[in-house]
Motif scaffolding. Structure first.
Motif, PDB file in Angstrom:
ATOM      1  N   MET A  64      49.581 -20.889   8.321  1.00  0.00           N
ATOM      2  CA  MET A  64      49.591 -19.456   8.308  1.00  0.00           C
ATOM      3  C   MET A  64      48.934 -18.955   9.588  1.00  0.00           C
ATOM      4  O   MET A  64      47.829 -19.347   9.930  1.00  0.00           O
ATOM      5  N   ALA A  65      49.595 -18.099  10.290  1.00  0.00           N
ATOM      6  CA  ALA A  65      49.108 -17.599  11.570  1.00  0.00           C
ATOM      7  C   ALA A  65      48.112 -16.465  11.337  1.00  0.00           C
ATOM      8  O   ALA A  65      48.314 -15.619  10.479  1.00  0.00           O
ATOM      9  N   PHE A  66      47.048 -16.467  12.124  1.00  0.00           N
ATOM     10  CA  PHE A  66      46.026 -15.414  12.045  1.00  0.00           C
ATOM     11  C   PHE A  66      46.448 -14.274  12.956  1.00  0.00           C
ATOM     12  O   PHE A  66      46.750 -14.483  14.136  1.00  0.00           O
ATOM     13  N   HIS A  67      46.446 -13.065  12.412  1.00  0.00           N
ATOM     14  CA  HIS A  67      46.781 -11.891  13.217  1.00  0.00           C
ATOM     15  C   HIS A  67      45.490 -11.180  13.591  1.00  0.00           C
ATOM     16  O   HIS A  67      44.734 -10.744  12.731  1.00  0.00           O
ATOM     17  N   GLU A  68      45.243 -11.080  14.882  1.00  0.00           N
ATOM     18  CA  GLU A  68      44.038 -10.436  15.384  1.00  0.00           C
ATOM     19  C   GLU A  68      44.353  -8.971  15.685  1.00  0.00           C
ATOM     20  O   GLU A  68      45.286  -8.670  16.435  1.00  0.00           O
ATOM     21  N   SER A  69      43.579  -8.072  15.089  1.00  0.00           N
ATOM     22  CA  SER A  69      43.810  -6.640  15.333  1.00  0.00           C
ATOM     23  C   SER A  69      43.354  -6.285  16.747  1.00  0.00           C
ATOM     24  O   SER A  69      42.642  -7.043  17.405  1.00  0.00           O
ATOM     25  N   TRP A  70      43.750  -5.112  17.194  1.00  0.00           N
ATOM     26  CA  TRP A  70      43.391  -4.650  18.528  1.00  0.00           C
ATOM     27  C   TRP A  70      41.872  -4.551  18.658  1.00  0.00           C
ATOM     28  O   TRP A  70      41.300  -4.934  19.672  1.00  0.00           O
ATOM     29  N   VAL A  71      41.198  -4.032  17.616  1.00  0.00           N
ATOM     30  CA  VAL A  71      39.742  -3.877  17.650  1.00  0.00           C
ATOM     31  C   VAL A  71      39.073  -5.246  17.713  1.00  0.00           C
ATOM     32  O   VAL A  71      38.159  -5.466  18.520  1.00  0.00           O
ATOM     33  N   ASP A  72      39.547  -6.170  16.878  1.00  0.00           N
ATOM     34  CA  ASP A  72      38.970  -7.517  16.895  1.00  0.00           C
ATOM     35  C   ASP A  72      39.153  -8.173  18.260  1.00  0.00           C
ATOM     36  O   ASP A  72      38.260  -8.877  18.750  1.00  0.00           O
ATOM     37  N   LYS A  73      40.287  -7.945  18.873  1.00  0.00           N
ATOM     38  CA  LYS A  73      40.545  -8.510  20.194  1.00  0.00           C
ATOM     39  C   LYS A  73      39.582  -7.935  21.227  1.00  0.00           C
ATOM     40  O   LYS A  73      39.043  -8.661  22.062  1.00  0.00           O
ATOM     41  N   GLN A  74      39.343  -6.613  21.178  1.00  0.00           N
ATOM     42  CA  GLN A  74      38.421  -5.976  22.123  1.00  0.00           C
ATOM     43  C   GLN A  74      37.007  -6.534  21.961  1.00  0.00           C
ATOM     44  O   GLN A  74      36.322  -6.817  22.946  1.00  0.00           O
ATOM     45  N   ILE A  75      36.582  -6.725  20.696  1.00  0.00           N
ATOM     46  CA  ILE A  75      35.249  -7.264  20.440  1.00  0.00           C
ATOM     47  C   ILE A  75      35.151  -8.709  20.924  1.00  0.00           C
ATOM     48  O   ILE A  75      34.171  -9.083  21.584  1.00  0.00           O
ATOM     49  N   ARG A  76      36.150  -9.513  20.623  1.00  0.00           N
ATOM     50  CA  ARG A  76      36.130 -10.919  21.050  1.00  0.00           C
ATOM     51  C   ARG A  76      36.061 -11.022  22.566  1.00  0.00           C
ATOM     52  O   ARG A  76      35.273 -11.797  23.127  1.00  0.00           O
ATOM     53  N   GLU A  77      36.875 -10.227  23.266  1.00  0.00           N
ATOM     54  CA  GLU A  77      36.879 -10.282  24.733  1.00  0.00           C
ATOM     55  C   GLU A  77      35.543  -9.809  25.310  1.00  0.00           C
ATOM     56  O   GLU A  77      35.056 -10.354  26.304  1.00  0.00           O
ATOM     57  N   ALA A  78      34.945  -8.780  24.700  1.00  0.00           N
ATOM     58  CA  ALA A  78      33.640  -8.313  25.178  1.00  0.00           C
ATOM     59  C   ALA A  78      32.577  -9.386  24.963  1.00  0.00           C
ATOM     60  O   ALA A  78      31.700  -9.580  25.812  1.00  0.00           O
ATOM     61  N   GLN A  79      32.652 -10.094  23.845  1.00  0.00           N
ATOM     62  CA  GLN A  79      31.716 -11.184  23.593  1.00  0.00           C
ATOM     63  C   GLN A  79      31.898 -12.291  24.618  1.00  0.00           C
ATOM     64  O   GLN A  79      30.916 -12.855  25.126  1.00  0.00           O
ATOM     65  N   GLU A  80      33.132 -12.610  24.942  1.00  0.00           N
ATOM     66  CA  GLU A  80      33.396 -13.658  25.928  1.00  0.00           C
ATOM     67  C   GLU A  80      32.883 -13.265  27.305  1.00  0.00           C
ATOM     68  O   GLU A  80      32.459 -14.118  28.078  1.00  0.00           O
ATOM     69  N   ARG A  81      32.930 -11.985  27.626  1.00  0.00           N
ATOM     70  CA  ARG A  81      32.413 -11.501  28.918  1.00  0.00           C
ATOM     71  C   ARG A  81      30.889 -11.393  28.909  1.00  0.00           C
ATOM     72  O   ARG A  81      30.277 -11.172  29.947  1.00  0.00           O
ATOM     73  N   GLY A  82      30.267 -11.515  27.727  1.00  0.00           N
ATOM     74  CA  GLY A  82      28.808 -11.454  27.641  1.00  0.00           C
ATOM     75  C   GLY A  82      28.255 -10.035  27.574  1.00  0.00           C
ATOM     76  O   GLY A  82      27.075  -9.820  27.865  1.00  0.00           O
ATOM     77  N   GLU A  83      29.070  -9.078  27.208  1.00  0.00           N
ATOM     78  CA  GLU A  83      28.609  -7.683  27.178  1.00  0.00           C
ATOM     79  C   GLU A  83      27.641  -7.399  26.032  1.00  0.00           C
ATOM     80  O   GLU A  83      26.975  -6.372  26.033  1.00  0.00           O
ATOM     81  N   PHE A  84      27.565  -8.285  25.056  1.00  0.00           N
ATOM     82  CA  PHE A  84      26.637  -8.084  23.939  1.00  0.00           C
ATOM     83  C   PHE A  84      25.366  -8.902  24.109  1.00  0.00           C
ATOM     84  O   PHE A  84      24.494  -8.881  23.247  1.00  0.00           O
ATOM     85  N   ASP A  85      25.245  -9.632  25.205  1.00  0.00           N
ATOM     86  CA  ASP A  85      24.064 -10.449  25.447  1.00  0.00           C
ATOM     87  C   ASP A  85      22.910  -9.559  25.914  1.00  0.00           C
ATOM     88  O   ASP A  85      23.101  -8.603  26.676  1.00  0.00           O
ATOM     89  N   ASN A  86      21.725  -9.873  25.490  1.00  0.00           N
ATOM     90  CA  ASN A  86      20.487  -9.213  25.926  1.00  0.00           C
ATOM     91  C   ASN A  86      20.482  -7.701  25.675  1.00  0.00           C
ATOM     92  O   ASN A  86      19.954  -6.927  26.475  1.00  0.00           O
ATOM     93  N   LEU A  87      21.055  -7.258  24.575  1.00  0.00           N
ATOM     94  CA  LEU A  87      20.992  -5.836  24.217  1.00  0.00           C
ATOM     95  C   LEU A  87      19.594  -5.523  23.685  1.00  0.00           C
ATOM     96  O   LEU A  87      18.943  -6.381  23.089  1.00  0.00           O
TER      97      LEU A  87
END
Length: 161
Positions: free
Chosen positions: A1-24
């Protein structure tokens, strides 16, 4: 079964990968206020932080009733009778507009009272006269308290010549 990632989830995942949530600020610390028994603690804290007045959140009819309760003292800074009449006419128009708003529910709607303009203008005149008399009494009292300084001697008077 394929996982469907919503637009919001994608934005959050990409921000996490860029490290934007680090050291808040506050990262790893518990949220403040969760143990507060007041369920609206976060709203009150946000309003205080933003400098908002809680009365701005009141229904319009309650704001009108508060304004009515402040008459005529709130009119003391208005300079002319025509200005007072204009303020009171505007208030009465806003009350009538509020009464025209459809009411819902079983209870009868809360109404703000209108103002009789001429008696309120007369009361405004009396309060202005009282305020002017009090200011005059204060000015007289201040003038009586402050005595003039003795005249200063000139240099030849101080040195005996």
């Amino acid at each position: 079964m394929a996982f469907h990632e919503s637009w919001v989830d994608k934005q959050i995942r990409e921000a996490q990968e860029r490290g934007e949530f680090d050291n808040l600020p506050g990262a790893g610390k518990p949220l403040e206020g969760l143990d507060d028994p007041d369920p609206d603690w976060w709203v009150k804290k946000m309003m205080a932080r933003e400098g908002l007045d809680a009365s701005d959140a009141l229904p319009p009819v309650m704001i009108l009733r508060r304004e009515h309760a402040s008459f005529p003292e709130s009119l003391l800074d208005v300079r002319t009778e025509d200005g007072v009449r204009e303020v009171l006419r505007d208030y009465n128009l806003r009350v009538v507009d509020d009464r025209r708003r459809p009411a819902f529910g079983k209870e009868s709607p809360v109404w703000a009272p209108t103002v009789e303009i001429e008696p309120m203008v007369e009361r405004w005149r009396e309060l202005r006269a009282e305020r002017a008399a009090a200011a005059a009494r204060a000015a007289v009292a201040a003038a009586a308290v402050s005595e003039p300084a003795p005249p200063r001697k000139r240099w030849w008077q101080r040195h005996g010549t």
